[in-house]
Design a protein around this motif. Structure first.
Motif, PDB file in Angstrom:
ATOM      1  N   ARG A 130     -25.541   5.047   5.190  1.00 41.34           N
ATOM      2  CA  ARG A 130     -24.856   5.322   3.920  1.00 41.34           C
ATOM      3  C   ARG A 130     -23.684   6.278   4.116  1.00 41.34           C
ATOM      4  NH1 ARG A 130     -26.108   9.097  -0.575  1.00 41.34           N
ATOM      5  NH2 ARG A 130     -25.102   8.274  -2.443  1.00 41.34           N
ATOM      6  N   VAL A 131     -23.881   7.290   4.935  1.00 41.90           N
ATOM      7  CA  VAL A 131     -22.806   8.246   5.207  1.00 41.90           C
ATOM      8  C   VAL A 131     -21.648   7.546   5.904  1.00 41.90           C
ATOM      9  CG1 VAL A 131     -22.177  10.274   6.574  1.00 41.90           C
ATOM     10  CG2 VAL A 131     -24.284  10.281   5.236  1.00 41.90           C
ATOM     11  N   VAL A 132     -21.948   6.650   6.844  1.00 39.56           N
ATOM     12  CA  VAL A 132     -20.901   5.892   7.546  1.00 39.56           C
ATOM     13  C   VAL A 132     -20.095   5.059   6.560  1.00 39.56           C
ATOM     14  CG1 VAL A 132     -20.463   4.037   9.197  1.00 39.56           C
ATOM     15  CG2 VAL A 132     -22.101   5.852   9.758  1.00 39.56           C
ATOM     16  N   LYS A 133     -20.778   4.352   5.665  1.00 41.88           N
ATOM     17  CA  LYS A 133     -20.091   3.508   4.687  1.00 41.88           C
ATOM     18  C   LYS A 133     -19.195   4.340   3.773  1.00 41.88           C
ATOM     19  CE  LYS A 133     -23.780   0.038   4.589  1.00 41.88           C
ATOM     20  NZ  LYS A 133     -24.875  -0.547   3.769  1.00 41.88           N
ATOM     21  N   LEU A 134     -19.670   5.483   3.334  1.00 44.04           N
ATOM     22  CA  LEU A 134     -18.882   6.329   2.453  1.00 44.04           C
ATOM     23  C   LEU A 134     -17.678   6.935   3.177  1.00 44.04           C
ATOM     24  CD1 LEU A 134     -21.737   8.161   0.500  1.00 44.04           C
ATOM     25  CD2 LEU A 134     -20.181   6.413  -0.383  1.00 44.04           C
ATOM     26  N   ALA A 135     -17.859   7.243   4.458  1.00 43.44           N
ATOM     27  CA  ALA A 135     -16.758   7.825   5.231  1.00 43.44           C
ATOM     28  C   ALA A 135     -15.600   6.850   5.401  1.00 43.44           C
ATOM     29  CB  ALA A 135     -17.265   8.276   6.603  1.00 43.44           C
ATOM     30  N   LEU A 140      -9.239   3.582   3.737  1.00 42.53           N
ATOM     31  CA  LEU A 140      -8.869   2.575   2.745  1.00 42.53           C
ATOM     32  C   LEU A 140      -8.087   3.224   1.603  1.00 42.53           C
ATOM     33  CD1 LEU A 140     -12.204   0.523   2.572  1.00 42.53           C
ATOM     34  CD2 LEU A 140     -10.141   0.032   3.915  1.00 42.53           C
ATOM     35  N   ALA A 141      -8.593   4.358   1.132  1.00 51.73           N
ATOM     36  CA  ALA A 141      -7.921   5.073   0.055  1.00 51.73           C
ATOM     37  C   ALA A 141      -6.549   5.573   0.517  1.00 51.73           C
ATOM     38  CB  ALA A 141      -8.778   6.243  -0.418  1.00 51.73           C
ATOM     39  N   TYR A 142      -6.451   6.002   1.782  1.00 49.09           N
ATOM     40  CA  TYR A 142      -5.180   6.509   2.290  1.00 49.09           C
ATOM     41  C   TYR A 142      -4.117   5.419   2.336  1.00 49.09           C
ATOM     42  CZ  TYR A 142      -1.569   8.415   5.228  1.00 49.09           C
ATOM     43  OH  TYR A 142      -0.335   8.827   5.689  1.00 49.09           O
ATOM     44  N   ALA A 162       3.223   1.839   8.300  1.00 44.96           N
ATOM     45  CA  ALA A 162       2.844   1.807   6.886  1.00 44.96           C
ATOM     46  C   ALA A 162       4.051   1.587   5.978  1.00 44.96           C
ATOM     47  CB  ALA A 162       2.145   3.103   6.499  1.00 44.96           C
ATOM     48  N   ASP A 163       5.197   1.267   6.567  1.00 38.98           N
ATOM     49  CA  ASP A 163       6.436   1.130   5.813  1.00 38.98           C
ATOM     50  C   ASP A 163       6.516  -0.244   5.162  1.00 38.98           C
ATOM     51  OD1 ASP A 163       9.022   1.020   4.828  1.00 38.98           O
ATOM     52  OD2 ASP A 163       9.864   2.146   6.508  1.00 38.98           O
ATOM     53  N   VAL A 164       6.094  -0.324   3.920  1.00 38.82           N
ATOM     54  CA  VAL A 164       6.111  -1.596   3.186  1.00 38.82           C
ATOM     55  C   VAL A 164       7.531  -2.089   2.991  1.00 38.82           C
ATOM     56  CG1 VAL A 164       5.534  -2.680   0.982  1.00 38.82           C
ATOM     57  CG2 VAL A 164       3.938  -1.072   2.026  1.00 38.82           C
ATOM     58  N   HIS A 165       8.467  -1.174   2.790  1.00 44.11           N
ATOM     59  CA  HIS A 165       9.864  -1.545   2.567  1.00 44.11           C
ATOM     60  C   HIS A 165      10.432  -2.318   3.759  1.00 44.11           C
ATOM     61  CE1 HIS A 165      13.849  -1.249   0.828  1.00 44.11           C
ATOM     62  NE2 HIS A 165      14.317  -0.764   1.956  1.00 44.11           N
ATOM     63  N   GLU A 166      10.061  -1.924   4.966  1.00 47.51           N
ATOM     64  CA  GLU A 166      10.575  -2.565   6.174  1.00 47.51           C
ATOM     65  C   GLU A 166       9.710  -3.730   6.644  1.00 47.51           C
ATOM     66  OE1 GLU A 166      13.365  -2.045   7.843  1.00 47.51           O
ATOM     67  OE2 GLU A 166      14.039  -0.462   6.475  1.00 47.51           O
ATOM     68  N   LEU A 167       8.393  -3.595   6.532  1.00 52.33           N
ATOM     69  CA  LEU A 167       7.484  -4.583   7.121  1.00 52.33           C
ATOM     70  C   LEU A 167       6.919  -5.582   6.119  1.00 52.33           C
ATOM     71  CD1 LEU A 167       5.411  -2.177   9.427  1.00 52.33           C
ATOM     72  CD2 LEU A 167       7.452  -3.507  10.017  1.00 52.33           C
ATOM     73  N   GLY A 168       6.866  -5.208   4.856  1.00 57.65           N
ATOM     74  CA  GLY A 168       6.228  -6.067   3.868  1.00 57.65           C
ATOM     75  C   GLY A 168       4.754  -5.734   3.731  1.00 57.65           C
ATOM     76  N   TYR A 169       4.195  -6.121   2.599  1.00 58.26           N
ATOM     77  CA  TYR A 169       2.804  -5.758   2.312  1.00 58.26           C
ATOM     78  C   TYR A 169       1.815  -6.427   3.265  1.00 58.26           C
ATOM     79  CZ  TYR A 169       3.956  -3.251  -1.968  1.00 58.26           C
ATOM     80  OH  TYR A 169       4.433  -2.331  -2.861  1.00 58.26           O
ATOM     81  N   LEU A 170       2.088  -7.673   3.663  1.00 54.93           N
ATOM     82  CA  LEU A 170       1.143  -8.372   4.531  1.00 54.93           C
ATOM     83  C   LEU A 170       1.007  -7.674   5.875  1.00 54.93           C
ATOM     84  CD1 LEU A 170      -0.731 -10.737   5.106  1.00 54.93           C
ATOM     85  CD2 LEU A 170       1.270 -12.069   5.834  1.00 54.93           C
ATOM     86  N   ARG A 171       2.126  -7.343   6.498  1.00 53.57           N
ATOM     87  CA  ARG A 171       2.089  -6.678   7.800  1.00 53.57           C
ATOM     88  C   ARG A 171       1.423  -5.310   7.691  1.00 53.57           C
ATOM     89  NH1 ARG A 171       5.016  -6.804  12.603  1.00 53.57           N
ATOM     90  NH2 ARG A 171       3.966  -5.382  14.057  1.00 53.57           N
ATOM     91  N   VAL A 172       1.749  -4.580   6.635  1.00 54.57           N
ATOM     92  CA  VAL A 172       1.140  -3.265   6.448  1.00 54.57           C
ATOM     93  C   VAL A 172      -0.359  -3.404   6.204  1.00 54.57           C
ATOM     94  CG1 VAL A 172       1.022  -1.255   4.922  1.00 54.57           C
ATOM     95  CG2 VAL A 172       3.239  -2.140   5.654  1.00 54.57           C
ATOM     96  N   PHE A 173      -0.756  -4.458   5.471  1.00 53.75           N
ATOM     97  CA  PHE A 173      -2.178  -4.705   5.231  1.00 53.75           C
ATOM     98  C   PHE A 173      -2.899  -4.968   6.554  1.00 53.75           C
ATOM     99  CE2 PHE A 173      -5.590  -7.834   4.701  1.00 53.75           C
ATOM    100  CZ  PHE A 173      -6.450  -7.133   3.863  1.00 53.75           C
TER     101      PHE A 173
END
Length: 212
Positions: A130-135, A140-142, A162-173
């Protein structure tokens, strides 16, 4: 971390080695640049490690679920910081003097000390499935926070991957998924080790409780 905040307040930014251009747009004024420091995964990881270490220094027998999650989150996040810095960011920026000092403290010294300290002193018995899952919620939140905040701060992103402007959401995802999987693997490995490493001699047995 204080060194880094002061450097950014003064707009003493590192340069990209290949182009000599500023690596990041740190906001229009000193306060904006200083506050943007706290958007870095590295800084947040160092803060969590520092806070949990301080709490342990005050009370070594802490064993609540909330504390256990933050303890594991800090340990894994600071390990990811060291790994990602070495694999993805090493050599990207040119540092000198105080900027170099801040970089080494945040990305090398603290990760090594955090891992070695946990291996040597624990405390043991604070991990569970449970602690692992919560950690794992932290990375994900970041990534979600970074993707949402970027367009609201003139397309400023703390890391190239993490640059969505340059890479797009798919690549950042995809990049976020890779980092998330690394986080899961390290958290699971830490939990596995925690069950097998000997407890510090003379330490009181730990148990997970619902409150901090």
């Amino acid at each position: 971390m204080i060194i880094q905040v002061v450097l950014d307040w003064q707009n003493n930014m590192p340069l990209v080695a290949e182009t000599g251009e500023l690596f990041q747009k740190f906001g229009g004024g000193p306060l904006g640049r200083a506050l943007n420091v706290f958007a870095f995964f590295t800084i947040q990881s160092n803060l969590i490690v520092g806070a949990t270490s301080l709490l342990l220094a005050v009370n070594p027998n802490r064993a609540s679920t909330v504390f256990s999650v933050f303890r594991l989150t800090g340990l894994v996040a600071i390990t990811v910081t060291g790994i990602v810095t070495y694999v993805a960011l090493d050599g990207l920026l040119v540092f000198d003097t105080w900027a170099l000092t801040a970089d080494k403290l945040l990305h090398v010294v603290v990760p090594i000390m955090a891992v070695v300290g946990w291996l040597a002193f624990g405390p043991r018995g604070l991990t569970s499935p449970r602690v692992v899952k919560l950690a794992v919620l932290f990375p994900l939140a970041y990534m979600l926070f970074t993707a949402i905040r970027g367009p609201l701060s003139s397309d400023w992103y703390p890391y190239p991957f993490a640059d969505v402007h340059e890479l797009g959401y798919l690549r950042v995802f995809i990049n976020g998924l890779v980092i998330g999987l690394l986080f899961v693997a390290l958290a699971a490995a830490a939990a596995w080790l925690d069950k097998r490493l000997p407890a510090k001699q003379g330490a009181a047995p730990t148990r997970v409780e619902p409150a901090l």
